[in-house]
Design an enzyme around this catalytic site. Sequence first.
Site, PDB file in Angstrom:
ATOM      1  N   LYS A   1       3.103  -2.124 -12.821  1.00 14.53           N
ATOM      2  CA  LYS A   1       3.375  -2.275 -11.418  1.00 14.53           C
ATOM      3  C   LYS A   1       2.381  -3.216 -10.766  1.00 14.53           C
ATOM      4  O   LYS A   1       2.697  -3.888  -9.789  1.00 14.53           O
ATOM      5  CB  LYS A   1       3.302  -0.924 -10.711  1.00 14.53           C
ATOM      6  CG  LYS A   1       4.331   0.062 -11.132  1.00 14.53           C
ATOM      7  CD  LYS A   1       4.185   1.357 -10.363  1.00 14.53           C
ATOM      8  CE  LYS A   1       5.182   2.391 -10.829  1.00 14.53           C
ATOM      9  NZ  LYS A   1       4.946   3.678 -10.197  1.00 14.53           N
TER      10      LYS A   1
ATOM     11  N   ASP B   1      -2.024  -8.282 -13.039  1.00 17.22           N
ATOM     12  CA  ASP B   1      -3.064  -8.156 -12.026  1.00 17.22           C
ATOM     13  C   ASP B   1      -4.460  -8.232 -12.622  1.00 17.22           C
ATOM     14  O   ASP B   1      -5.315  -8.955 -12.135  1.00 17.22           O
ATOM     15  CB  ASP B   1      -2.889  -6.875 -11.211  1.00 17.22           C
ATOM     16  CG  ASP B   1      -2.875  -5.600 -12.050  1.00 17.22           C
ATOM     17  OD1 ASP B   1      -2.776  -5.665 -13.297  1.00 17.22           O
ATOM     18  OD2 ASP B   1      -2.951  -4.510 -11.453  1.00 17.22           O
TER      19      ASP B   1
ATOM     20  N   ASP C   1      -8.452  -6.572 -18.450  1.00 19.96           N
ATOM     21  CA  ASP C   1      -9.646  -5.736 -18.617  1.00 19.96           C
ATOM     22  C   ASP C   1      -9.865  -5.499 -20.105  1.00 19.96           C
ATOM     23  O   ASP C   1     -10.464  -6.316 -20.784  1.00 19.96           O
ATOM     24  CB  ASP C   1      -9.462  -4.432 -17.838  1.00 19.96           C
ATOM     25  CG  ASP C   1     -10.721  -3.599 -17.735  1.00 19.96           C
ATOM     26  OD1 ASP C   1     -11.791  -4.024 -18.222  1.00 19.96           O
ATOM     27  OD2 ASP C   1     -10.644  -2.502 -17.160  1.00 19.96           O
TER      28      ASP C   1
ATOM     29  N   LYS D   1     -11.799  -9.214 -16.075  1.00 20.27           N
ATOM     30  CA  LYS D   1     -12.997  -8.378 -16.196  1.00 20.27           C
ATOM     31  C   LYS D   1     -13.443  -8.396 -17.655  1.00 20.27           C
ATOM     32  O   LYS D   1     -13.157  -7.473 -18.408  1.00 20.27           O
ATOM     33  CB  LYS D   1     -12.697  -6.963 -15.703  1.00 20.27           C
ATOM     34  CG  LYS D   1     -12.426  -6.917 -14.215  1.00 20.27           C
ATOM     35  CD  LYS D   1     -11.875  -5.622 -13.663  1.00 20.27           C
ATOM     36  CE  LYS D   1     -12.482  -4.373 -14.125  1.00 20.27           C
ATOM     37  NZ  LYS D   1     -11.981  -3.180 -13.443  1.00 20.27           N
TER      38      LYS D   1
ATOM     39  N   ASP E   1      -4.038  -0.439  -7.805  1.00 15.91           N
ATOM     40  CA  ASP E   1      -4.083   0.867  -7.159  1.00 15.91           C
ATOM     41  C   ASP E   1      -5.181   1.765  -7.693  1.00 15.91           C
ATOM     42  O   ASP E   1      -5.782   1.489  -8.722  1.00 15.91           O
ATOM     43  CB  ASP E   1      -2.751   1.586  -7.331  1.00 15.91           C
ATOM     44  CG  ASP E   1      -2.539   2.103  -8.745  1.00 15.91           C
ATOM     45  OD1 ASP E   1      -2.254   3.298  -8.914  1.00 15.91           O
ATOM     46  OD2 ASP E   1      -2.675   1.315  -9.709  1.00 15.91           O
TER      47      ASP E   1
ATOM     48  N   ARG F   1      -2.168  -0.281  -3.064  1.00 18.44           N
ATOM     49  CA  ARG F   1      -1.491  -1.478  -3.574  1.00 18.44           C
ATOM     50  C   ARG F   1      -1.149  -2.455  -2.451  1.00 18.44           C
ATOM     51  O   ARG F   1      -1.065  -3.656  -2.662  1.00 18.44           O
ATOM     52  CB  ARG F   1      -0.197  -1.111  -4.292  1.00 18.44           C
ATOM     53  CG  ARG F   1      -0.362  -0.453  -5.629  1.00 18.44           C
ATOM     54  CD  ARG F   1       1.010  -0.357  -6.328  1.00 18.44           C
ATOM     55  NE  ARG F   1       1.006   0.606  -7.405  1.00 18.44           N
ATOM     56  CZ  ARG F   1       0.560   0.363  -8.632  1.00 18.44           C
ATOM     57  NH1 ARG F   1       0.068  -0.825  -8.919  1.00 18.44           N
ATOM     58  NH2 ARG F   1       0.604   1.282  -9.565  1.00 18.44           N
TER      59      ARG F   1
END
Length: 184
Positions: free
Chosen positions: A44, A104, A107, A135, A163, A169
């Site tokens: 999402k 988004d 990581d 990241k 989120d 969000r």
Amino acid sequence: MSAPHREGIRPLYSAEEIAARITSMAAEIAERRPENLLAVIVLKGGFVFGADLARALSLNDVAMEIEFISLSSYGARLKTSGEVRILRDIGCPVENRDVLLVDDVLDSGLTLRFARDLMLTRGAHRVEIAAMIDKPEGRKTEIAADYVGFTCPDYFVVGYGMDAGHAHRELPYVGVVEDNGRGK
């Protein structure tokens, strides 16, 4: 115009900084001249970034088809489980196409590596990755984004599609969650 500050969230990247970076990223992608482009937005968290990037690419005369994939390596946890599952797959073939995975956060790298390998297995000509936030401190596998919005320390960030327990969000900026002991 920046959104007001939320309690417990320190703004890290403003809406204006994000918009400027997406404009630059779209120009970088357009220079590569992708052919028969399929943008696959990872849900999402990637939905806001994906929509803005798609519009910016269109302004750079990049035509594309847009699909969505939903993958999970977190479940309800704040840390990855290490196992990636397909919750919703794309609905079109990728064979001989240039694929741009849009997410988004890069990581651990496990989700995007899984998605990249999946697209290559399905016959994609080329697979590139656009990540709003990189990241690198959290990386658990060898992978790098081809296009990065911002490189961020290992903060717990929210907003702009990202989120915390399904909240925040909608924020037009990226902020650091400070009230859980992880923000710096």
